[in-house]
Design an enzyme around this catalytic site. Sequence first.
Site, PDB file in Angstrom:
ATOM      1  N   HIS A 134       6.976   3.728  12.194  1.00 27.19           N
ATOM      2  CA  HIS A 134       6.688   4.838  11.493  1.00 27.19           C
ATOM      3  C   HIS A 134       6.848   4.524   9.748  1.00 27.19           C
ATOM      4  CE1 HIS A 134       7.614   7.594  14.992  1.00 27.19           C
ATOM      5  NE2 HIS A 134       8.596   6.534  15.008  1.00 27.19           N
ATOM      6  N   SER A 264      -6.600  -8.501 -12.017  1.00 28.11           N
ATOM      7  CA  SER A 264      -7.333  -6.919 -12.521  1.00 28.11           C
ATOM      8  C   SER A 264      -7.509  -7.204 -13.989  1.00 28.11           C
ATOM      9  CB  SER A 264      -5.917  -6.083 -12.745  1.00 28.11           C
ATOM     10  OG  SER A 264      -6.170  -5.028 -13.284  1.00 28.11           O
TER      11      SER A 264
END
Length: 461
Positions: A134, A264
């Site tokens: 999960h 970036s």
Amino acid sequence: MSFVWSPAMKFTTWRKLWLALATAEQELGIEISDEQLEQMRANLYNVDFDFADAKEREFRHDVMGHVHAFGEVAPAAMPIIHLGATSCYVGDNTDLIQIRDALKLIQRKLVKAIGILKKFAIQYRDLPTLGFTHYQPAQLTTVGKRATLWMQDLLLDLERVNHEIESLPMRGVKGTTGTQASFLELFDGDHEKVKALNLRVCELMGFKRAISVSGQTYTRKIDYNVMSVLSGIAQSTYKMCGDIRLLANLKEVEEPFSKTQIGSSAMAYKRNPMRSERVCSIARYVMGLPASAAHTHANQWFERTLDDSAVRRIILPEGFLAVDVILNLVANIADGLHVWPNVVKSHVMAELPFMATEVILMECVKAGGDRQELHEAIRVHSMAAGAVVKGEGKPNDLLERIANDPVFTHVHAQLENMIDPILFVGRAPEQVDDFLAEEVDPILEQHESLLSVKSVDGVNV
């Protein structure tokens, strides 16, 4: 892969198919001269694409355009080129040859990726790491064991690729609606010669068999099966690269990042998992392709409709080209995966105290403690430690609380040894060893020749 789906491959294969047909027809008694065959053989690669394009525009028919282009350079053979055949003789059979050759490239790159991941799994077979269910911290596993999960998916994909290569049939010599009527006429009603023609053409083109029955085309179910295999590879690689992207966020495992690479244009510090993201992006496209193949197969009316043509010219080459790029990227990523063991350990140690409490409880009970009293003490300390982690942002202090609680006196001296992460990974290292020895090594040995082939393509961005 680009060559497999190139016009040069396609149209020279058409010529090879016409030569195979004429050769087999001659062998079975049709009046075709050695000169005609020799002219065809000498001009298999002498394709005047401009002439063929002009003829196609004139006839509005691609096959007849190339019949005339072939006849232009092999004039003696012009009267017997395409004798008895329909367009799907060259079209469909070429598609199957391209699929076969493309599957072999995919097979080689799958084997290569598995071989690279094997080395990674061995290196990190016993490095404890948090398992996640999960996407919440769960029982420990190892970095190498997690890699075997990726490998297992790729092995299943390889099994399906191998099956398609082995079982892929040729369309063969079937005629306009699959009845072989034109060839039966050509051989004056001799059924055995028609059957022999079909087998001989398959043999000349390197196939073990032809599909048993067909309409004008081979069943498009084959395309669906092949696209499903490609989709399966896309699913496996998406899962692997998705895991790597999540691990990169945790700063535990990162894909290769060159010294001068920029993550970036704005945030100079960033180290984005761009190759894994690219795999996932392309894989998402490939996973959608089987739907087009399914609709195409379902919508083939009776012996054939031409609405299969345009979509197949898109999804077959693009599916293979996309998976080819995916596997190039996966091999590149796997070969340069960087693991940060100290970060991995820090995450383990942040959660391990909670996981160790059951062992602590058992040891105290064995030393004479009260199970219920111990359980309650652990519950109280765990809630308090959790509040410190979540509410104050401080490290997990559960073990310090247990070390200072006289209820746990029996384990205080050995508390440090009880939380060694390797004690909590179960059989993960041994599972890595068993999986590699029993599943991976036999496959790599079987395909050893493929591992020695040098790749001519790679990852530039």
